[in-house]
Design a protein around this motif. Structure first.
Motif, PDB file in Angstrom:
ATOM      1  N   LEU A 134      -7.567  -7.227   1.910  1.00  0.00           N
ATOM      2  CA  LEU A 134      -6.561  -6.739   0.962  1.00  0.00           C
ATOM      3  C   LEU A 134      -5.218  -6.545   1.655  1.00  0.00           C
ATOM      4  O   LEU A 134      -4.177  -6.969   1.154  1.00  0.00           O
TER       5      LEU A 134
ATOM      6  N   LEU B 288      -1.532  -8.357   1.130  1.00  0.00           N
ATOM      7  CA  LEU B 288      -0.315  -7.605   0.845  1.00  0.00           C
ATOM      8  C   LEU B 288       0.735  -7.789   1.928  1.00  0.00           C
ATOM      9  O   LEU B 288       1.800  -7.177   1.874  1.00  0.00           O
TER      10      LEU B 288
ATOM     11  N   THR C 113     -11.921   3.347   0.661  1.00  0.00           N
ATOM     12  CA  THR C 113     -11.720   2.225  -0.264  1.00  0.00           C
ATOM     13  C   THR C 113     -11.298   2.692  -1.646  1.00  0.00           C
ATOM     14  O   THR C 113     -10.362   2.150  -2.242  1.00  0.00           O
ATOM     15  N   ASN C 114     -11.989   3.714  -2.177  1.00  0.00           N
ATOM     16  CA  ASN C 114     -11.689   4.237  -3.509  1.00  0.00           C
ATOM     17  C   ASN C 114     -10.216   4.573  -3.675  1.00  0.00           C
ATOM     18  O   ASN C 114      -9.568   4.164  -4.635  1.00  0.00           O
TER      19      ASN C 114
ATOM     20  N   MET D 284      -7.866   1.514  -3.456  1.00  0.00           N
ATOM     21  CA  MET D 284      -7.920   0.693  -4.663  1.00  0.00           C
ATOM     22  C   MET D 284      -7.190   1.368  -5.824  1.00  0.00           C
ATOM     23  O   MET D 284      -6.419   0.736  -6.546  1.00  0.00           O
ATOM     24  N   SER D 285      -7.451   2.671  -6.010  1.00  0.00           N
ATOM     25  CA  SER D 285      -6.783   3.408  -7.095  1.00  0.00           C
ATOM     26  C   SER D 285      -5.281   3.345  -6.907  1.00  0.00           C
ATOM     27  O   SER D 285      -4.521   3.095  -7.848  1.00  0.00           O
TER      28      SER D 285
ATOM     29  N   HIS E 107      -3.551   1.178  -5.279  1.00  0.00           N
ATOM     30  CA  HIS E 107      -3.009  -0.165  -5.466  1.00  0.00           C
ATOM     31  C   HIS E 107      -2.865  -0.493  -6.945  1.00  0.00           C
ATOM     32  O   HIS E 107      -1.833  -1.003  -7.379  1.00  0.00           O
ATOM     33  N   LEU E 108      -3.881  -0.169  -7.742  1.00  0.00           N
ATOM     34  CA  LEU E 108      -3.827  -0.498  -9.161  1.00  0.00           C
ATOM     35  C   LEU E 108      -2.788   0.333  -9.907  1.00  0.00           C
ATOM     36  O   LEU E 108      -2.249  -0.097 -10.927  1.00  0.00           O
ATOM     37  N   SER E 109      -2.506   1.514  -9.395  1.00  0.00           N
ATOM     38  CA  SER E 109      -1.491   2.337 -10.057  1.00  0.00           C
ATOM     39  C   SER E 109      -0.095   1.958  -9.592  1.00  0.00           C
ATOM     40  O   SER E 109       0.892   2.491 -10.084  1.00  0.00           O
TER      41      SER E 109
END
Lengths: 363, 101
Positions: free
Chosen positions: B30, B34, B78-79, B82-83, B85-87
């Motif tokens: 990831l 980026l 990771t959680n 990921m959160s 990144h999506l936000s």
């Protein structure tokens, strides 16, 4: 409704009409599964009105006062009665439509279930594979975890279907944003419930979740780490959301990109895991009888599969969460309807596929 | 703990990982996508790996790997990444450390 008797649902005012109307309402109420309660109340109210006697129920008291007032305005009384009856008839038609829809869906579901049962009998239950070579105690726990999930999931699909129907009828009616928000929240919460269920059963048997055997065949075709691809979700949703503001388009675009990047990262992590497990299992000399060390090591590595399944569901959850933040309530409701309808159609596709006529044998 | 915190502050983007951990591999991919290159510490190859693992757990990383630090501060596992990144919150944090390719 501006009716002076708000506690009454409009259809109950059908009692003003001749007796034969009661039969129609009665039938309609039967479709709602409340045959006795409603019909008996109607009859009761009808009798009490004829007798002009006081009743104990609050609803009837309000109604009695209203009748006295209306005695002085006969024309208004008639007009209002007609309007209320029209309203009642309209709602009755909507209920009938919903009932028929429900029946058709149940019929489809029944065919689907019969097909699955037949297939399961033919191929032998999945449990057969799980039970081979495993200790009785462990497999008992696994089986009960899977059995519990299958039951819960069946219920989940039913609730999902009800929610979709409700969203559809609600979006066509004029309902306030506040009430629509409640539907949206419960719709999203319902997906979160599925992720919780999957997390529990993944601990019992992660292969079960990843195999997608709990889903229909068409859904399985699109499966990515035990569920739908978040980017796929966005592809289904976005066309249904027009018009979007400039700001929304930008945010959705960014979400699409970050979703895709996260998916790629997890996919590559999964590939790495496959390589690792494969090389572990294949490792060591093959002319040795004992393969226990390799298989035991591979077991440890497989633990990571649970975290991948959980992370994939986390991604799905976050995608839904972000869309809910970006969209207006009405857009979110349309989005949920589109998503739910999409999966419903995939399930219907699976059933249709399963019931397609067999290919003619070659001459 | 000191080793972890000192290593975490050494570079702008630090990742504690294990060479055998596939989820760590996913996070590395990831970051690659980026356009950032984190300073990676494989704690399973570190003589003080066990202490580092305990330290990371005490800081709140359940994994305990992958553990991501940006600007010396713990972002999470990771959680959280990921959160974030999506936000849309991850890229701004990584901007100072992006390499031009």
């Amino acid at each position: 409704m501006n009716s002076p008797t708000p506690q009454f649902v409009p259809s109950r005012l059908g009692i003003y009409e001749p007796i034969h109307q009661i039969g129609i309402w009665g039938e309609n109420f039967k479709s709602n599964g409340n045959p006795n309660t409603s019909t008996s109340v109607i009859v009761e109210v009808d009798n009490k009105l004829e007798n002009e006697s006081e009743t104990t129920s609050h609803e009837m008291l309000t109604a009695s006062n209203t009748y006295e007032q209306e005695a002085s305005k006969p024309i208004d009384k008639i007009q209002r009665r007609l309007a209320q009856n029209r309203e009642a008839a309209r709602k009755s038609r909507l209920r009938k439509k919903a009932y028929v829809q429900q029946l058709e869906n149940s019929r489809l579901k029944l065919i689907q279930l019969e097909q699955e049962l037949q297939r399961a009998r033919q191929q032998g239950l999945y449990m057969g594979g799980v039970l081979e070579g495993s200790h009785i105690g462990f497999s008992g726990t696994v089986n009960s975890g899977i059995a519990a999930f299958e039951m819960e999931y069946g219920r989940w699909v039913d609730v999902q279907h009800r929610q979709i129907c409700e969203l559809r009828t609600t979006l066509n009616a004029h309902i306030s944003d506040i009430e629509l928000r409640i539907l949206v929240e419960s719709g999203i919460g319902h997906y979160f419930e599925l992720f919780r269920m999957k997390s529990t059963v993944a601990k019992a048997d992660v292969f079960y979740v990843i195999s997608g055997v709990w889903k229909t065949s068409a859904e399985r075709f699109f499966s990515w780490i035990g569920g739908f691809r978040p980017s796929e979700l966005l592809k289904v949703l976005v066309p249904q959301l027009d018009p979007l503001t400039e700001q929304q388009i930008l945010e959705v675009c960014n979400l699409k990109q970050s979703c895709q990047q996260a998916e790629d990262a997890l996919s590559q992590g999964m590939e790495k895991l496959q390589e690792t497990v494969s090389s572990t299992v294949a490792g060591g000399p093959v002319d040795e009888v004992s393969y226990i060390p390799q298989v035991a090591t591979a077991m440890e590595k497989l633990e990571a599969l649970v975290s991948f399944v959980n992370q994939a569901d986390h991604l799905r959850q976050e995608t839904l969460q972000q869309m809910s933040r970006i969209l207006t309530t009405r857009q979110a409701a349309r989005g949920l309807l589109a998503l739910g309808e999409y999966f419903h159609r995939l399930r219907a596709l699976s059933t249709l596929w399963a019931t397609r006529p067999p290919e003619p044998s070659l001459p | 703990m000191e080793k972890v915190t000192s290593l975490a502050s050494e570079k702008g983007l630090v990742l504690f990982s294990k060479s055998s951990c596939c989820m760590c591999y996913a996070v590395k991919i990831l970051f690659q996508e980026l356009g950032v290159t984190p300073m990676v510490h494989e704690i399973d190859q570190d003589p003080e790996g066990w202490e580092m693992e305990k330290a990371l757990k005490r800081l709140g990383c359940n994994g305990p790997v992958p553990a991501i630090f940006i600007g010396g501060k713990l972002v999470g596992s990771t959680n959280e990444v990921m959160s974030l990144h999506l936000s849309g919150g991850l890229l701004p944090m990584l901007k100072p450390y992006q390499t031009l390719c």
